[in-house]
Design a protein around this motif. Structure first.
Motif, PDB file in Angstrom:
ATOM      1  N   ARG A 131       0.833  -1.212   0.000  1.00  0.00           N
ATOM      2  CA  ARG A 131       0.000   0.000   0.000  1.00  0.00           C
ATOM      3  C   ARG A 131       0.864   1.259   0.000  1.00  0.00           C
ATOM      4  NH1 ARG A 131      -3.204  -2.878   3.585  1.00  0.00           N
ATOM      5  NH2 ARG A 131      -2.269  -1.779   5.357  1.00  0.00           N
ATOM      6  N   GLU A 166       2.212   1.706  -3.476  1.00  0.00           N
ATOM      7  CA  GLU A 166       1.193   2.224  -4.397  1.00  0.00           C
ATOM      8  C   GLU A 166       0.947   3.710  -4.171  1.00  0.00           C
ATOM      9  OE1 GLU A 166      -2.206  -0.154  -3.827  1.00  0.00           O
ATOM     10  OE2 GLU A 166      -1.373  -1.970  -4.763  1.00  0.00           O
ATOM     11  N   ASP A 167       0.914   4.137  -2.905  1.00  0.00           N
ATOM     12  CA  ASP A 167       0.733   5.563  -2.628  1.00  0.00           C
ATOM     13  C   ASP A 167       1.887   6.372  -3.193  1.00  0.00           C
ATOM     14  OD1 ASP A 167      -1.554   4.877  -1.314  1.00  0.00           O
ATOM     15  OD2 ASP A 167      -0.654   4.913   0.699  1.00  0.00           O
ATOM     16  N   THR A 168       3.118   5.853  -3.059  1.00  0.00           N
ATOM     17  CA  THR A 168       4.282   6.574  -3.591  1.00  0.00           C
ATOM     18  C   THR A 168       4.214   6.665  -5.111  1.00  0.00           C
ATOM     19  OG1 THR A 168       5.583   5.750  -1.723  1.00  0.00           O
ATOM     20  CG2 THR A 168       6.788   6.633  -3.602  1.00  0.00           C
ATOM     21  N   LEU A 169       3.828   5.561  -5.752  1.00  0.00           N
ATOM     22  CA  LEU A 169       3.725   5.572  -7.211  1.00  0.00           C
ATOM     23  C   LEU A 169       2.639   6.537  -7.683  1.00  0.00           C
ATOM     24  CD1 LEU A 169       4.111   1.753  -7.992  1.00  0.00           C
ATOM     25  CD2 LEU A 169       5.820   3.559  -8.285  1.00  0.00           C
ATOM     26  N   GLN A 170       1.540   6.594  -6.961  1.00  0.00           N
ATOM     27  CA  GLN A 170       0.479   7.526  -7.352  1.00  0.00           C
ATOM     28  C   GLN A 170       0.937   8.966  -7.241  1.00  0.00           C
ATOM     29  OE1 GLN A 170      -2.944   6.582  -5.005  1.00  0.00           O
ATOM     30  NE2 GLN A 170      -3.402   4.673  -6.091  1.00  0.00           N
ATOM     31  N   LYS A 171       1.693   9.273  -6.171  1.00  0.00           N
ATOM     32  CA  LYS A 171       2.208  10.635  -6.026  1.00  0.00           C
ATOM     33  C   LYS A 171       3.180  10.973  -7.146  1.00  0.00           C
ATOM     34  CE  LYS A 171       1.685  10.728  -1.001  1.00  0.00           C
ATOM     35  NZ  LYS A 171       2.393  10.831   0.303  1.00  0.00           N
ATOM     36  N   ASN A 172       4.066  10.014  -7.493  1.00  0.00           N
ATOM     37  CA  ASN A 172       5.035  10.257  -8.561  1.00  0.00           C
ATOM     38  C   ASN A 172       4.343  10.427  -9.899  1.00  0.00           C
ATOM     39  OD1 ASN A 172       7.106  10.055  -6.704  1.00  0.00           O
ATOM     40  ND2 ASN A 172       7.472   7.880  -7.099  1.00  0.00           N
ATOM     41  N   SER A 173       3.316   9.604 -10.145  1.00  0.00           N
ATOM     42  CA  SER A 173       2.588   9.735 -11.417  1.00  0.00           C
ATOM     43  C   SER A 173       1.856  11.058 -11.501  1.00  0.00           C
ATOM     44  CB  SER A 173       1.604   8.572 -11.567  1.00  0.00           C
ATOM     45  OG  SER A 173       0.644   8.613 -10.519  1.00  0.00           O
ATOM     46  N   ALA A 174       1.363  11.520 -10.348  1.00  0.00           N
ATOM     47  CA  ALA A 174       0.700  12.828 -10.349  1.00  0.00           C
ATOM     48  C   ALA A 174       1.684  13.940 -10.685  1.00  0.00           C
ATOM     49  CB  ALA A 174       0.045  13.068  -8.994  1.00  0.00           C
ATOM     50  N   SER A 200       2.520  13.741 -14.406  1.00  0.00           N
ATOM     51  CA  SER A 200       1.435  14.280 -15.236  1.00  0.00           C
ATOM     52  C   SER A 200       1.415  15.798 -15.181  1.00  0.00           C
ATOM     53  CB  SER A 200       0.091  13.715 -14.767  1.00  0.00           C
ATOM     54  OG  SER A 200      -0.161  14.122 -13.429  1.00  0.00           O
TER      55      SER A 200
END
Length: 976
Positions: A487, A490-498, A501
């Motif tokens: 988890r 996944e949170d770290t990857l979501q922040k990096n993808s944000a 983008s």
């Protein structure tokens, strides 16, 4: 009228064409008019030579035309249909016929005519003429300029004429106060005239209200004219906006042409390269798909190979991966249409195999020989089984282990009994077949050794269970920790993808605006995401990926993220390394609940051992064996059970109440028997007690001395040197001598036995306190019945209860009272704070003992009191001196002193004789009053004084009473 307030000034001729120019407003006089472009669509340049017949709002603003004509707003609002403007105010609302109605004049109002104003007109007419003459003489010099300068002031002055009530925001004629203020009815009702006066008042009111209306309407029209210039300015800016639109249209056309050229020159070739690259990638994917199909085709043989080596986790991972590939990458392939169902059946078979394997493991682990080692049996195998069961969501596997625990606990007791019985020759196993009957034939040492052996086996059994369950819980926590890490990742990857983008959006915006990235960001300021994007975009269009011949093994994997098995290495507390995959479909709540259930299983193991021990204990207690144990045996048994209970609590971390409850039940029975034996013994001692002072053996003195040192326990028997010591006459307690009877000495020993029993068996503290309180109360009440109640006369056969018996009883009670605080402190240190309320029993007992002691003292005083009453009632004041009465009294006082002096302390003896002396003085005083002997110095007074002196001398001559203050002067009546 209203028209006179709003009419325009008379135009003045300024040309031969007879055009009139309207007089400019005062505000326009001080602000020059700007030349604005024409706003007419047909006149884009605003050339005045091309004017049409219709006027131009810009070019004609300086000359008067027909469009400058205005309508008087008040004149338009007034009703032209009215025949008479002088009509009453109410005709506007109620019609013209309202005034035609004849109103009967009032008989109580006087008729007002012009003659009533004749005198006033005569006085005011000369003054008016003088005013008009002065007005013509003093004409203003610059009327026009003053009018322009004070137009604004005039408007404000006109508005000030309107009453403030009309300007209020909450003005409403429905309000009675407002209506009365606007229409003053006093004008119509106070005057005494007829209808003419009312009509004049109503007309005057109507004119006033019409005047207010005209003022307001003129100011409204003036404000509207002041706002017209803003509208003209907005219309003027329309031409400029049209020029901007035309230029924008030309710029857009030019930009489109440039974009078309760029598309032809720069984009067509790049798009062709991208198209070819896409074709190549599709070929590579087709090759990888075929390679993947070949790999999937080998799934079943690989699974069979893994199952042959008990690699359940690897087989389940392979099945799960293959099913995901079939559902996502190879869906719809005809050759694999039955493979999915085959894998599901294989997975169910693996579930049954794992459950059977875990059941076998639990049986082998729990039934292996109980030695002093707690090593886990095949930890690697256990960890593999647990991971496989978790992967398949078989979360109730711990119940299998729980069932095996129950069976193993039964077998442990059975095997211990069999081994012990086989070693005892006195038990014939052929005659006595049942194990329970064989066990009941054991004596206490044999049975105690058996119980001790069972407890040791159970302790090892629980340690082994704890080690196994801790390993299982560690596996569960490893999976839980892995879920948490996933988890967080996944949170770290979501922040990096944000963030990426956001950077891509900025780069796209800058490119759209025609800027280069290097121009937008300074050196060193280019974000990592943007740099990667730029580097990818700057790659040569001719660069191609590696050819299909050089496709590496990782490229053969699918693009689906679900088919990629991510594993991480974890090490259990036992050092076993395991690979945990990410496809554990277990929530944190399920894992935490499973860990709690496993921990609860450890608690259940403790409860099982305790329950089996209780059954073993009850089987031996059926014939009353445990109730027949003596104190030492029961204390030994209690300590063994308490030790086992503490060991299990330390191992499992929770208290089990079944064995403790059984021990408490047996302890209660032991307490009842213990108490009944002591109470019966005390009752027999009291029934045979003759209440004579007993000698104190040395062992009792040692017992008392040990209590004085702060140790409430029975001292161990010393060698024969103690037996050579002679008994003492008194019991010495903290420097004080106590004369006691034999029963009290034994009672002290019994009390110490109660206290020592509490130390040996802490669980019976409250019961022992209650029983000891009962014992002390029994001794107090029974001794009171025997001594004060003279029960010893019938029970023991005493001839009489002497003062020595009473004094000895009092001293015995004082000895018990001395030990009550010590006993209380001993119990208080062993009670829980919530149980301190039970200590109040000692307070009640102390009060009862003090009351008993006081009653004995009162009884001694009462004995002498009856003696004084008997002797002094016959007293006569006559010679010889001392009289026989006083000689007899002194003799009885000496006997009393001789009886109690060696038994009671000196202070108590003095207090007792002071009370006896007070009783003596009271009876003597009463007898002297009866004989009418007064303190007058006469012969009778001298005889009495001699007798009293004889009494005083004899009393003070007794041992310990020489300093006694007798105060014999109180025997004489005080003179009033």
């Amino acid at each position: 009228m209203a028209s006179s307030h709003s009419s325009s000034p008379v135009p003045q001729s300024n040309s031969s064409d007879a055009f009139f120019k309207k007089e400019t407003d005062a505000t326009k006089r001080f602000r020059p008019v700007q030349s604005l472009p024409d706003v007419c669509p047909k006149e884009p340049t605003g050339n005045p030579n091309n004017l049409r017949d219709s006027p131009s709002l810009v070019a004609d603003q300086q000359r008067w035309t027909i469009y400058h004509s205005k309508v008087n707003l008040p004149a338009a609002l007034n009703d032209p249909r009215l025949a008479k403007r002088e009509s009453d105010f109410f005709t506007k609302t109620w019609g013209v016929d309202f005034v035609d109605t004849e109103v009967t004049p009032s008989f109580y109002l006087p008729q007002i005519t012009k003659e009533h104003f004749a005198l006033y007109q005569q006085e005011i007419t000369p003054r008016e003429k003088v005013h008009e003459r002065c007005k013509n003489i003093c004409t203003p010099k610059d009327t026009f300029d003053r009018t322009l300068l004070h137009t604004h002031d005039k408007s404000r002055t006109d508005l000030e004429q309107v009453p403030k009530i009309f300007m209020k925001p909450d003005f409403a004629l429905e309000d009675s106060l407002t209506f009365n203020a606007v229409l003053p009815w006093s004008h119509f009702s106070t005057a005494g005239g007829k209808g003419n006066r009312d009509a004049a008042s109503s007309r005057l009111l109507q004119e006033k209200l019409s005047h207010y209306l005209d003022i307001v309407e003129v100011n409204i029209a003036h404000q509207i004219s002041l706002r017209s210039e803003a509208f003209f300015h907005a219309m003027t800016s329309q031409h400029e906006l049209q020029d901007y639109l035309r230029k924008t249209s030309q710029a857009v056309k030019l930009l489109r042409e440039k974009i078309s050229k760029i598309d032809k020159i720069m984009c067509e070739g790049s798009l062709r390269v991208l198209r070819l690259s896409l074709t190549r990638n599709n070929c590579i994917k087709a090759y990888n798909k075929l390679k993947l199909m070949a790999t999937v085709h080998q799934t079943q043989p690989t699974v069979q190979l893994l199952l042959s080596t008990s690699e359940y986790v690897g087989a389940l991972d392979l099945i799960a991966t293959t099913q995901e590939v079939l559902q996502q990458e190879l869906q719809g392939i005809h050759s694999f249409r039955h493979l999915g169902s085959q894998l599901c059946e294989l997975e169910k078979l693996i579930d049954k195999m794992m459950i059977a394997e875990f059941s076998t493991y639990a049986r082998n682990d729990l039934n292996r020989p109980l030695e002093d080692d707690c090593q886990i049996l095949e930890e690697e195998r256990l960890v593999s089984l647990v991971f496989g069961l978790l992967k398949q969501r078989k979360l109730n596997f711990y119940e299998i282990y729980g069932d095996e625990m129950i069976n193993t606990a039964k077998n442990i007791i059975k095997q211990c009994v069999v081994n012990t019985v086989s070693q005892i020759e006195e038990i014939d196993t052929e005659v006595v077949v049942k194990l329970a009957d064989q066990m009941r034939m054991m004596n206490f040492p044999q049975w105690f050794d058996l119980l001790k052996n069972i407890f040791s086996k159970f302790t090892i059994f629980l340690k082994r269970i704890k080690a196994t369950l801790n390993t299982i819980r560690s596996v569960v926590f490893l999976v839980l920790d892995k879920n948490q890490k996933n988890r967080d990742l996944e949170d770290t990857l979501q922040k990096n993808s944000a963030k990426e983008s956001t950077v891509d959006t900025e780069v796209a915006y800058l490119t759209h605006e025609g800027m280069f990235i290097s121009d937008a960001f300074g050196d060193g300021e280019l974000p990592a995401g943007a740099a990667d994007t730029a580097s990818q975009r700057n790659t040569s269009p001719n660069s191609e990926p590696c050819s299909s011949d050089s496709v590496s093994e990782p490229e053969c994997t699918t693009d689906s993220s679900s088919s990629k098995e991510h594993t991480s290495s974890c090490i259990t507390p036992g050092g076993v390394e395991m690979m945990i995959s990410d496809d554990m479909k277990l929530t944190d709540l399920e894992l935490v609940r499973l860990a709690n259930n496993i921990q609860e299983l450890l608690y259940n193991a403790s409860d099982i051992c305790h329950d089996r021990s209780v059954k073993f204990l009850m089987a031996r207690a059926k014939d009353g064996f445990l109730e027949k144990l003596n104190s030492n045996e029961f204390v030994t048994l209690s300590r063994l059970m308490e030790g086992f209970i503490l060991d299990t609590e330390q191992i499992c971390g929770r208290k089990s109440m079944s064995l403790r409850g059984a021990l408490q039940s047996q302890a209660n029975r032991f307490v009842n028997r213990f108490h009944e034996e002591r109470k019966t013994k005390l009752s027999l001692l009291l029934d045979n007690e003759r209440w004579k002072q007993a000698e104190v053996p040395a062992e009792f003195q040692d017992l008392v001395d040990s209590v004085s040192d702060g140790r409430i326990s029975l001292p161990e028997k010393k060698p024969t040197a103690t037996e050579e010591r002679k008994p003492a006459e008194f019991l010495v307690v903290e420097g004080q001598k106590y004369a006691t009877v034999g029963t009290v000495l034994l009672l002290i020993r019994i009390i110490l036995e109660y206290c020592q029993c509490v130390d040996n068996i802490p669980s019976i503290t409250t019961d022992m306190l209650t029983r000891l309180s009962d014992l002390l109360k029994y001794f107090n009440s029974r001794s009171c019945q025997l001594v004060l109640g003279a029960g010893a006369l019938q029970v023991v056969g005493l001839k009489t209860i002497t003062t020595k018996n009473l004094a000895l009883s009092s001293r015995c009670l004082q000895l018990i009272v001395h030990y009550i605080p010590i006993i209380r402190a001993h119990f208080e240190a062993r009670l829980q704070p919530k149980q301190f309320s039970m200590l109040r029993h000692f307070d009640h007992i102390t009060k009862d003992y003090h009351d008993h002691i006081a009653e004995i003292s009162a009884k001694l005083v009462a004995i002498m009191d009856s003696l004084f009453d008997k002797l002094l009632s016959k007293y006569e004041v006559k010679a010889p001196v001392p009289s026989a009465c006083f000689r007899n009294i002194c003799k009885q006082m000496a006997k009393m002193h001789e009886a109690i002096y060696d038994l009671l302390p000196e202070e108590q003896t003095q207090m007792l004789f002071l009370r006896i002396n007070a009783s003596y003085k009271l009876h003597l005083k009463r007898q002297l009053a009866h004989l009418n002997v007064v303190n007058d110095g006469g012969p009778l007074n001298g005889l009495v004084t001699s007798d009293v002196a004889f009494y005083t001398g004899n009393l003070q001559a007794l041992k310990g009473l020489n300093n006694l203050d007798l105060n014999m002067a109180e025997i004489w009546e005080q003179k009033r």
